[in-house]
Design a protein around this motif. Sequence first.
Motif, PDB file in Angstrom:
ATOM      1  N   THR A   1       4.509  -2.657  17.007  1.00  0.00           N
ATOM      2  CA  THR A   1       3.703  -1.512  17.365  1.00  0.00           C
ATOM      3  C   THR A   1       2.347  -1.718  17.080  1.00  0.00           C
ATOM      4  O   THR A   1       2.024  -1.893  15.681  1.00  0.00           O
ATOM      5  N   VAL A   2       1.341  -1.519  17.935  1.00  0.00           N
ATOM      6  CA  VAL A   2       0.068  -1.445  17.629  1.00  0.00           C
ATOM      7  C   VAL A   2      -0.194   0.039  17.184  1.00  0.00           C
ATOM      8  O   VAL A   2      -0.070   0.867  17.957  1.00  0.00           O
ATOM      9  N   PHE A   3      -0.993   0.031  15.781  1.00  0.00           N
ATOM     10  CA  PHE A   3      -1.230   1.267  15.394  1.00  0.00           C
ATOM     11  C   PHE A   3      -2.500   1.774  15.858  1.00  0.00           C
ATOM     12  O   PHE A   3      -3.692   1.601  14.990  1.00  0.00           O
TER      13      PHE A   3
ATOM     14  N   THR B   1     -10.614  -4.030   0.637  1.00  0.00           N
ATOM     15  CA  THR B   1     -10.423  -2.434   0.668  1.00  0.00           C
ATOM     16  C   THR B   1     -11.229  -1.854  -0.303  1.00  0.00           C
ATOM     17  O   THR B   1     -11.316  -0.610   0.060  1.00  0.00           O
TER      18      THR B   1
ATOM     19  N   TYR C   1      -9.969 -11.875   9.797  1.00  0.00           N
ATOM     20  CA  TYR C   1      -8.681 -12.557   9.435  1.00  0.00           C
ATOM     21  C   TYR C   1      -8.980 -13.894   8.973  1.00  0.00           C
ATOM     22  O   TYR C   1      -9.783 -14.613   9.728  1.00  0.00           O
TER      23      TYR C   1
ATOM     24  N   ASN D   1      -8.605 -10.257   5.341  1.00  0.00           N
ATOM     25  CA  ASN D   1      -7.169 -10.529   5.825  1.00  0.00           C
ATOM     26  C   ASN D   1      -6.698 -11.980   5.650  1.00  0.00           C
ATOM     27  O   ASN D   1      -6.972 -12.683   6.665  1.00  0.00           O
TER      28      ASN D   1
ATOM     29  N   VAL E   1      -6.576  -5.753  16.889  1.00  0.00           N
ATOM     30  CA  VAL E   1      -5.349  -6.043  16.734  1.00  0.00           C
ATOM     31  C   VAL E   1      -4.979  -6.760  18.325  1.00  0.00           C
ATOM     32  O   VAL E   1      -4.193  -7.775  18.211  1.00  0.00           O
TER      33      VAL E   1
ATOM     34  N   CYS F   1      -8.001  -1.527  15.795  1.00  0.00           N
ATOM     35  CA  CYS F   1      -8.837  -1.697  14.690  1.00  0.00           C
ATOM     36  C   CYS F   1      -9.227  -3.117  14.696  1.00  0.00           C
ATOM     37  O   CYS F   1      -8.560  -4.126  15.255  1.00  0.00           O
TER      38      CYS F   1
ATOM     39  N   ARG G   1      -1.949   4.199  11.881  1.00  0.00           N
ATOM     40  CA  ARG G   1      -1.196   4.336  10.716  1.00  0.00           C
ATOM     41  C   ARG G   1      -2.109   4.927   9.631  1.00  0.00           C
ATOM     42  O   ARG G   1      -3.413   4.595   9.634  1.00  0.00           O
TER      43      ARG G   1
ATOM     44  N   PHE H   1       4.781  -9.486  10.922  1.00  0.00           N
ATOM     45  CA  PHE H   1       5.259  -8.712  11.928  1.00  0.00           C
ATOM     46  C   PHE H   1       5.384  -9.541  13.554  1.00  0.00           C
ATOM     47  O   PHE H   1       6.070  -9.414  13.921  1.00  0.00           O
TER      48      PHE H   1
ATOM     49  N   ASP I   1      -5.765   3.717   7.617  1.00  0.00           N
ATOM     50  CA  ASP I   1      -6.434   2.350   8.056  1.00  0.00           C
ATOM     51  C   ASP I   1      -7.692   2.915   8.397  1.00  0.00           C
ATOM     52  O   ASP I   1      -8.174   4.008   8.859  1.00  0.00           O
TER      53      ASP I   1
ATOM     54  N   VAL J   1       0.817  -1.077   0.059  1.00  0.00           N
ATOM     55  CA  VAL J   1      -0.065  -0.047   0.096  1.00  0.00           C
ATOM     56  C   VAL J   1       0.965   1.302   0.065  1.00  0.00           C
ATOM     57  O   VAL J   1       0.593   2.102  -0.978  1.00  0.00           O
TER      58      VAL J   1
ATOM     59  N   ASN K   1       2.369  -6.075   6.982  1.00  0.00           N
ATOM     60  CA  ASN K   1       1.043  -6.695   7.496  1.00  0.00           C
ATOM     61  C   ASN K   1       1.098  -7.151   8.895  1.00  0.00           C
ATOM     62  O   ASN K   1       2.482  -7.612   9.523  1.00  0.00           O
ATOM     63  N   LEU K   2       0.123  -7.564   9.664  1.00  0.00           N
ATOM     64  CA  LEU K   2       0.219  -7.780  11.078  1.00  0.00           C
ATOM     65  C   LEU K   2       0.844  -8.836  11.405  1.00  0.00           C
ATOM     66  O   LEU K   2       2.127  -9.134  12.269  1.00  0.00           O
TER      67      LEU K   2
HETATM   68  C1  UD1 Z   1      -3.722  -4.085   4.268  1.00  0.00           C
HETATM   69  C2  UD1 Z   1      -4.127  -3.181   3.126  1.00  0.00           C
HETATM   70  C3  UD1 Z   1      -5.236  -3.900   2.430  1.00  0.00           C
HETATM   71  C4  UD1 Z   1      -4.394  -5.118   1.678  1.00  0.00           C
HETATM   72  C5  UD1 Z   1      -4.382  -6.204   2.820  1.00  0.00           C
HETATM   73  C6  UD1 Z   1      -3.622  -7.421   2.349  1.00  0.00           C
HETATM   74  C7  UD1 Z   1      -3.797  -1.008   4.188  1.00  0.00           C
HETATM   75  C8  UD1 Z   1      -4.723   0.246   4.368  1.00  0.00           C
HETATM   76  N1  UD1 Z   1      -4.683  -2.029   3.651  1.00  0.00           N
HETATM   77  O1  UD1 Z   1      -4.924  -4.667   4.921  1.00  0.00           O
HETATM   78  O2  UD1 Z   1      -5.415  -3.206   1.103  1.00  0.00           O
HETATM   79  O3  UD1 Z   1      -5.500  -5.957   0.778  1.00  0.00           O
HETATM   80  O4  UD1 Z   1      -3.170  -5.333   3.738  1.00  0.00           O
HETATM   81  O5  UD1 Z   1      -2.254  -7.402   1.920  1.00  0.00           O
HETATM   82  O6  UD1 Z   1      -2.797  -1.310   4.260  1.00  0.00           O
HETATM   83  N2  UD1 Z   1      -1.070  -3.373  12.395  1.00  0.00           N
HETATM   84  C9  UD1 Z   1      -0.489  -3.013  13.513  1.00  0.00           C
HETATM   85  N3  UD1 Z   1       0.781  -3.204  13.700  1.00  0.00           N
HETATM   86  C10 UD1 Z   1       1.669  -3.464  12.524  1.00  0.00           C
HETATM   87  C11 UD1 Z   1       0.702  -3.924  11.306  1.00  0.00           C
HETATM   88  C12 UD1 Z   1      -0.687  -3.735  11.393  1.00  0.00           C
HETATM   89  O7  UD1 Z   1      -1.058  -2.646  14.409  1.00  0.00           O
HETATM   90  O8  UD1 Z   1       2.769  -3.585  12.517  1.00  0.00           O
HETATM   91  C13 UD1 Z   1      -2.701  -3.334  12.448  1.00  0.00           C
HETATM   92  C14 UD1 Z   1      -3.496  -2.270  11.583  1.00  0.00           C
HETATM   93  O9  UD1 Z   1      -3.534  -1.114  11.883  1.00  0.00           O
HETATM   94  C15 UD1 Z   1      -4.604  -3.169  10.955  1.00  0.00           C
HETATM   95  C16 UD1 Z   1      -4.401  -4.633  11.228  1.00  0.00           C
HETATM   96  O10 UD1 Z   1      -3.117  -4.646  12.079  1.00  0.00           O
HETATM   97  O11 UD1 Z   1      -5.445  -2.658  11.818  1.00  0.00           O
HETATM   98  C17 UD1 Z   1      -4.206  -5.339  10.066  1.00  0.00           C
HETATM   99  O12 UD1 Z   1      -3.226  -4.617   9.165  1.00  0.00           O
HETATM  100  P1  UD1 Z   1      -2.589  -5.230   7.873  1.00  0.00           P
HETATM  101  O13 UD1 Z   1      -2.110  -6.766   8.221  1.00  0.00           O
HETATM  102  O14 UD1 Z   1      -1.645  -4.674   7.509  1.00  0.00           O
HETATM  103  O15 UD1 Z   1      -3.729  -5.263   6.898  1.00  0.00           O
HETATM  104  P2  UD1 Z   1      -4.709  -4.134   6.387  1.00  0.00           P
HETATM  105  O16 UD1 Z   1      -4.286  -2.820   6.891  1.00  0.00           O
HETATM  106  O17 UD1 Z   1      -6.112  -4.634   7.112  1.00  0.00           O
END
Ligand code: UD1
Length: 335
Positions: free
Chosen positions: A215-217, A126, A232, A178, A271, A228, A294, A202, A297, A86, A198-199
């Motif tokens: 880091t929890v965003f 998305t 999943y 997700n 999260v 958020c 972030r 990480f 989001d 993204v 992605n979470l």
């Molecule tokens: C992201 C993409 C989405 C894509 C999907 C799969 C964005 C805005 N959206 O979804 O378009 O289809 O990945 O690749 O990026 N989080 C943390 N800490 C971290 C990482 C994430 O707190 O280090 C939180 C995020 O704020 C979110 C949740 O974990 O609330 C999931 O994040 P992530 O795995 O990046 O997926 P999406 O953002 O939902």
Amino acid sequence: MKILVTGGAGFIGSHTVVSLEEAGYEAVILDDFSNSDKSVIGGLQKILNKTVPSYAIDCRNYAEVRKVFREENIEGVIHFAASKAVGESMEQPLLYYQNNLGSLMTIIDVMLAEGISNLIFSSSCTVYGEVDELPVTENAPVKPAASVYGNTKQIGEEIIRDTTAAQPIKAISLRYFNPVGAHPSGLIGELPIGKPNNLVPFVTQTAIGKRAKVTVFGNDYPTPDGTCIRDYIHVMDLAEAHVAALKYLAKQSEDKFYDVFNIGTGNGNSVLELIHSFEKVSRKPLTFETGPRREGDITAVWADASKANKELGWKAKRTLDEALEDAWRWEQQLV
Ligand code: UD1
């Protein structure tokens, strides 16, 4: 039936190859390996006990792609190949439009030239943006995309909708929620290059010691624990949805057909809930801290997957705990 899997060496693509082969289809991988590793082919070989043919080709190369269609007698396509970071999409919009839309248009062009009519497209939740009603159904409005990446998914859906209205091609867009987890064998999984966005990767990389902390965003969202909420879904459940979609397409007697389906579990987890589930299944405390939100989001999204349940006869079967267990097994064998 031989199915071309573009992006078949990627995270969702490789797991879908397993589901296809298990369901009796023959998969052919087409991948430029720009964001995937050749080792995936070896992992697939061990799981399936056979070598899946794979071609290192850019999907935008019409002549090369057409050659593969002819040599392999391709009868359907699952199109995953796309750039998916993204943040990067905001820095290099043209790269994303060229790659994601160029690939899709070339694939459709070749399909039309070869008279191949079954296409499954990787779309994303998305497209709904910040939703007004939860769980979100396929009838929810598509909101202006928050990122260039998201916009390529929206435009991709429009390209397919318009083409299937005019020309003899049948297609389904699957809007993924997700995807997390890995194949339970630990032989294939997610392979982020560099620092994961992605979470779940990480989290597993932090637990193994590759990263200092998660880091929890943001913890000030209007949700029960302030973090958020997402839907999943185990990547193998997601993979199986593609098989169900292919079977559904085969049943459509019209020569032009298009539909979209949400592919999620129907459950939302925050999260913090995900982090605590991971600590439970891995029996390891995770180092994490709260940071700022972030950009881009959304607060919460989870699927109403009843359309896929009813029409495709597909339902997510695996739990979040299973997905996290499988993701953790995968991470542990990577070291
Ligand atoms: C992201 C993409 C989405 C894509 C999907 C799969 C964005 C805005 N959206 O979804 O378009 O289809 O990945 O690749 O990026 N989080 C943390 N800490 C971290 C990482 C994430 O707190 O280090 C939180 C995020 O704020 C979110 C949740 O974990 O609330 C999931 O994040 P992530 O795995 O990046 O997926 P999406 O953002 O939902």
